[in-house]
Design a protein around this motif. Structure first.
Motif, mmCIF file in Angstrom:
data_model
loop_
_atom_site.group_PDB
_atom_site.id
_atom_site.type_symbol
_atom_site.label_atom_id
_atom_site.label_comp_id
_atom_site.label_asym_id
_atom_site.label_seq_id
_atom_site.Cartn_x
_atom_site.Cartn_y
_atom_site.Cartn_z
ATOM 1 N N VAL A 311 0.880 -1.165 0.000
ATOM 2 C CA VAL A 311 0.000 0.000 0.000
ATOM 3 C C VAL A 311 0.917 1.215 0.000
ATOM 4 C CG1 VAL A 311 -0.165 0.065 2.533
ATOM 5 C CG2 VAL A 311 -1.910 1.196 1.139
ATOM 6 N N LYS A 312 0.557 2.228 -0.755
ATOM 7 C CA LYS A 312 1.369 3.440 -0.840
ATOM 8 C C LYS A 312 0.552 4.604 -0.306
ATOM 9 C CE LYS A 312 4.597 5.707 -4.030
ATOM 10 N NZ LYS A 312 4.166 7.101 -4.179
ATOM 11 N N VAL A 313 1.133 5.346 0.626
ATOM 12 C CA VAL A 313 0.473 6.509 1.209
ATOM 13 C C VAL A 313 1.282 7.749 0.839
ATOM 14 C CG1 VAL A 313 -0.299 7.636 3.331
ATOM 15 C CG2 VAL A 313 -0.432 5.133 3.113
ATOM 16 N N PHE A 393 5.515 3.466 2.071
ATOM 17 C CA PHE A 393 5.319 2.243 1.303
ATOM 18 C C PHE A 393 5.142 1.105 2.293
ATOM 19 C CE2 PHE A 393 6.318 -1.069 -1.792
ATOM 20 C CZ PHE A 393 5.862 -0.531 -2.989
ATOM 21 N N GLY A 394 3.908 0.624 2.454
ATOM 22 C CA GLY A 394 3.619 -0.441 3.399
ATOM 23 C C GLY A 394 3.833 -1.809 2.777
ATOM 24 N N LEU A 395 4.475 -2.709 3.529
ATOM 25 C CA LEU A 395 4.789 -4.046 3.036
ATOM 26 C C LEU A 395 3.806 -5.086 3.599
ATOM 27 C CD1 LEU A 395 8.691 -4.079 3.406
ATOM 28 C CD2 LEU A 395 7.285 -3.101 1.588
ATOM 29 N N GLN A 396 3.887 -6.283 3.019
ATOM 30 C CA GLN A 396 3.090 -7.438 3.454
ATOM 31 C C GLN A 396 1.584 -7.132 3.437
ATOM 32 O OE1 GLN A 396 5.019 -9.709 3.129
ATOM 33 N NE2 GLN A 396 6.363 -10.246 4.829
ATOM 34 N N VAL A 397 1.147 -6.483 2.356
ATOM 35 C CA VAL A 397 -0.282 -6.178 2.177
ATOM 36 C C VAL A 397 -0.728 -6.780 0.844
ATOM 37 C CG1 VAL A 397 -2.041 -4.373 2.157
ATOM 38 C CG2 VAL A 397 0.099 -4.002 3.409
ATOM 39 N N PRO A 398 -0.986 -8.074 0.789
ATOM 40 C CA PRO A 398 -1.318 -8.721 -0.474
ATOM 41 C C PRO A 398 -2.673 -8.275 -1.016
ATOM 42 C CG PRO A 398 -1.692 -10.227 1.343
ATOM 43 C CD PRO A 398 -1.025 -9.019 1.926
ATOM 44 N N HIS A 399 -2.794 -8.360 -2.323
ATOM 45 C CA HIS A 399 -4.009 -7.921 -3.007
ATOM 46 C C HIS A 399 -5.245 -8.644 -2.504
ATOM 47 C CE1 HIS A 399 -6.423 -6.229 -6.203
ATOM 48 N NE2 HIS A 399 -6.737 -7.424 -6.665
ATOM 49 N N ARG A 400 -5.076 -9.859 -2.027
ATOM 50 C CA ARG A 400 -6.239 -10.636 -1.561
ATOM 51 C C ARG A 400 -6.995 -9.922 -0.451
ATOM 52 N NH1 ARG A 400 -2.367 -15.367 0.700
ATOM 53 N NH2 ARG A 400 -1.251 -14.669 -1.169
ATOM 54 N N LEU A 401 -6.329 -9.021 0.275
ATOM 55 C CA LEU A 401 -7.012 -8.284 1.338
ATOM 56 C C LEU A 401 -8.020 -7.278 0.789
ATOM 57 C CD1 LEU A 401 -4.070 -7.520 3.826
ATOM 58 C CD2 LEU A 401 -5.687 -9.435 3.860
ATOM 59 N N LEU A 414 -6.296 0.519 5.870
ATOM 60 C CA LEU A 414 -4.862 0.496 5.604
ATOM 61 C C LEU A 414 -4.225 1.845 5.908
ATOM 62 C CD1 LEU A 414 -4.800 -1.590 2.312
ATOM 63 C CD2 LEU A 414 -3.806 -2.251 4.502
ATOM 64 N N LEU A 415 -4.930 2.915 5.584
ATOM 65 C CA LEU A 415 -4.420 4.246 5.895
ATOM 66 C C LEU A 415 -4.301 4.426 7.405
ATOM 67 C CD1 LEU A 415 -3.548 7.056 5.020
ATOM 68 C CD2 LEU A 415 -5.956 7.709 4.884
ATOM 69 N N THR A 416 -5.283 3.964 8.134
ATOM 70 C CA THR A 416 -5.233 4.055 9.598
ATOM 71 C C THR A 416 -4.064 3.242 10.153
ATOM 72 O OG1 THR A 416 -7.624 4.384 9.757
ATOM 73 C CG2 THR A 416 -6.503 3.569 11.719
ATOM 74 N N ALA A 417 -3.873 2.037 9.604
ATOM 75 C CA ALA A 417 -2.765 1.186 10.059
ATOM 76 C C ALA A 417 -1.421 1.835 9.757
ATOM 77 C CB ALA A 417 -2.853 -0.185 9.390
ATOM 78 N N ALA A 418 -1.313 2.463 8.591
ATOM 79 C CA ALA A 418 -0.064 3.125 8.220
ATOM 80 C C ALA A 418 0.226 4.301 9.155
ATOM 81 C CB ALA A 418 -0.131 3.598 6.771
ATOM 82 N N CYS A 443 -3.780 16.746 3.251
ATOM 83 C CA CYS A 443 -3.112 16.251 2.050
ATOM 84 C C CYS A 443 -2.504 14.875 2.330
ATOM 85 C CB CYS A 443 -2.042 17.226 1.588
ATOM 86 S SG CYS A 443 -2.712 18.792 0.979
ATOM 87 N N ILE A 444 -3.351 13.878 2.285
ATOM 88 C CA ILE A 444 -2.920 12.502 2.487
ATOM 89 C C ILE A 444 -3.844 11.591 1.692
ATOM 90 C CG2 ILE A 444 -4.315 12.282 4.594
ATOM 91 C CD1 ILE A 444 -2.138 10.362 5.665
ATOM 92 N N GLU A 445 -3.266 10.571 1.053
ATOM 93 C CA GLU A 445 -4.058 9.599 0.299
ATOM 94 C C GLU A 445 -3.381 8.246 0.362
ATOM 95 O OE1 GLU A 445 -4.205 10.232 -3.905
ATOM 96 O OE2 GLU A 445 -2.054 9.872 -4.146
ATOM 97 N N ALA A 446 -4.168 7.197 0.320
ATOM 98 C CA ALA A 446 -3.656 5.829 0.248
ATOM 99 C C ALA A 446 -4.002 5.253 -1.116
ATOM 100 C CB ALA A 446 -4.271 4.972 1.351
#
Length: 526
Positions: A311-313, A393-401, A414-418, A443-446
């Protein structure tokens, strides 16, 4: 009776940066070349955008640094592109005590050693870490010059490397073994492991070795493994390639959607227009190409189902946030790669959580502040105000989620977790320093893998278009045709792969485009 449409030498489907590289080479060779892009602009993921209305900050919403783009391509195409080296390699707060952390300063070995000692309590870990990096150099120096050449055989590359132990450790054994043998602390092992997990869902000991292949590409770039900031933003890369292609005479068409490709080189658009070609180059991923071939009545290639894992924030800050570690200036900590909750243990635990369907907590992530290295991506006013970009750049976030669920909710989660992961190492919440757009919104986006799939047609949000391959051929692999020798072959002789799905694809490199162009020139010269 209407005249038959002209047959082009090459039609390139997809207008990403690799397609532009291929188009520039082919058009410069005098071949009639057409690029077909679904969006209203070319460049794919390697473009700069202004994500927030009324805010003059140019960010790359998907890509971030440049390492694998060979100087040879820039020189061949007459492109002047400034890539700026970062003085600080990385900063990694101790997740158990964020008041201390490891700062790897390329300009001060003694300061680096002191930060290792302060954080790990091990007087020798800095030397081990430096030795680990140095040990990768034979691979870098041997492999990187070969990526713009026909594929070499594995045995030949192994002989050139002249280090059988290194070869076995990187190519034949899960990466975790090498990390544990080379480094003593969980935090240092994690810093090294992250190079194997960018966009790749794996553990340190994954027997598939997908983490090893990702790691290898990260450490060979430029022959040194350094990752640089493109001055002016990532859009400067694609912009320069677009100009090179247009100046060479390539026909770049945007806003057109390809609906089918036949094995004999006919490309059909949604409008019904048919564009015949002697060769078709696919800048789209192999999974997308499969669907287009099936629609054209041909046999599919049997491409794997790709899955991205990130995931990219993107953020714009009023100023850099304060750190819990008061011994390191934010300007130094954020100038390199800022690792958060990325020990080896945390990375493997995050994988287990995600494999079970959950969002990792804490979320392993790394941060880049491009504006510290290249302030030109901000307007003069933003620079005067002290604003900075920040990319997580968040890791271990597979598309299946993101599949089969409310995508907006997952994006928010995901934004909250980041933010929670980042806040754990800051002396103030990141929300307190976010810049506000004229409408008052922060000014923030995931951007998730689902966003990548929807906006750029990258199946599964996979930035590599599928599993990375070793950058060489097997000892018994067929290398009889130009397409096979250059690593761009498909089951159909008139269809070549020219994007990140090529044999040596992935990242902002242009390598897939270069190699497809070389193969196409050989084929069409016959």
């Amino acid at each position: 009776m209407s005249a038959a449409p002209p047959i082009h030498d090459v039609v390139i489907v997809g207008g990403g940066h690799n397609a532009l590289v291929a188009a520039a080479y082919l058009a410069r060779s005098g071949l009639s070349t057409v690029v077909l892009e679904r969006l209203d602009h070319v460049g794919g993921a390697a473009v700069s955008e202004r994500p927030w209305a009324g805010v003059d900050a140019r960010l790359s919403r998907y890509s971030y640094l440049v390492s694998l783009l060979p100087r040879r391509i820039l020189d061949d195409l007459g492109i002047s592109l400034e890539l700026r080296r970062r003085r600080y390699s990385s900063y990694t707060p101790d997740p158990h005590d964020p008041a201390r952390g490891i700062l790897v300063d390329n300009g001060d070995a003694s300061a680096t050693a002191a930060s290792f000692l302060r954080t790990t309590g091990d007087a020798d870990e800095a030397a081990r870490f430096a030795a680990f990096s140095q040990r990768m150099l034979p691979l870098s120096r041997t492999l990187f010059p070969t990526v713009t050449e026909p594929l070499r055989r594995a045995g030949d590359v192994r002989a050139l490397t002249a280090d059988d132990d290194l070869w076995r450790s990187v190519v034949e054994t899960p990466l975790g073994t090498l990390l544990r043998d080379s480094l003593e602390t969980d935090i240092a092992r994690g810093i090294a492991l992250t190079d194997g997990l960018i966009g790749t869902f794996a553990t340190a000991d994954d027997v598939s070795l997908r983490q090893n292949r990702c790691f290898l590409y990260h450490v060979i770039g430029g022959g040194t493994g350094d990752w640089d900031v493109p001055v002016g933003g990532m859009g400067q890369v694609s912009g320069a390639l677009e100009r090179a292609a247009r100046d060479a005479g390539a026909d770049l068409r945007t806003g057109v959607t390809v609906s089918a490709i036949t094995p004999d080189g006919e490309v059909t658009l949604d409008s019904g227009e048919v564009i015949p070609a002697r060769l078709v180059l696919a800048g789209v991923g192999p999974a997308v190409l499969d669907d287009l071939l099936a629609a054209g009545g041909g046999d599919a290639l049997g491409a794997e189902r790709p899955e991205g894992a990130q995931v990219k924030v993107n953020m714009l800050l009023r100023r850099l946030p304060r750190l819990r570690d008061e011994s390191v200036a934010p300007e130094a900590a954020f100038a390199g790669t800022f690792h958060i909750n990325e020990t080896l243990t945390q990375l493997d635990a995050a994988h287990a959580t995600a494999a079970g369907g959950g969002i990792p907590d804490p979320l392993p992530a790394e941060i880049y502040c491009h504006s510290l290295t290249d302030p030109s991506i901000l307007s003069p006013r933003l620079r005067e105000e002290g604003a900075h970009t920040l990319t997580l750049f968040g890791l271990q976030v597979p598309h299946r989620l993101t599949t089969g669920v409310d995508r907006d909710r997952v994006r928010d989660d995901l934004l909250t977790a980041a933010q929670r992961s980042l806040d754990a190492v800051l002396a103030e919440p990141i929300s307190d320093v976010l810049y506000e757009a004229p409408d008052g919104s922060p000014c923030i986006e995931a951007r998730t893998t689902a966003d990548l799939e929807e906006s750029l047609a990258m199946r599964g949000g996979d930035i590599f278009h599928g599993s990375l391959s070793w950058p060489w051929a097997g000892d018994d692999e067929a290398l009889e045709t130009p397409a096979q020798r250059w690593g761009v072959a498909t089951a159909h002789p008139r269809i070549l792969v020219c994007g990140s799905g090529a044999r040596r694809g992935g990242a902002v490199s242009g390598i897939g485009g270069h190699n497809a162009a070389m193969a196409a020139r050989e084929i069409l010269a016959r």
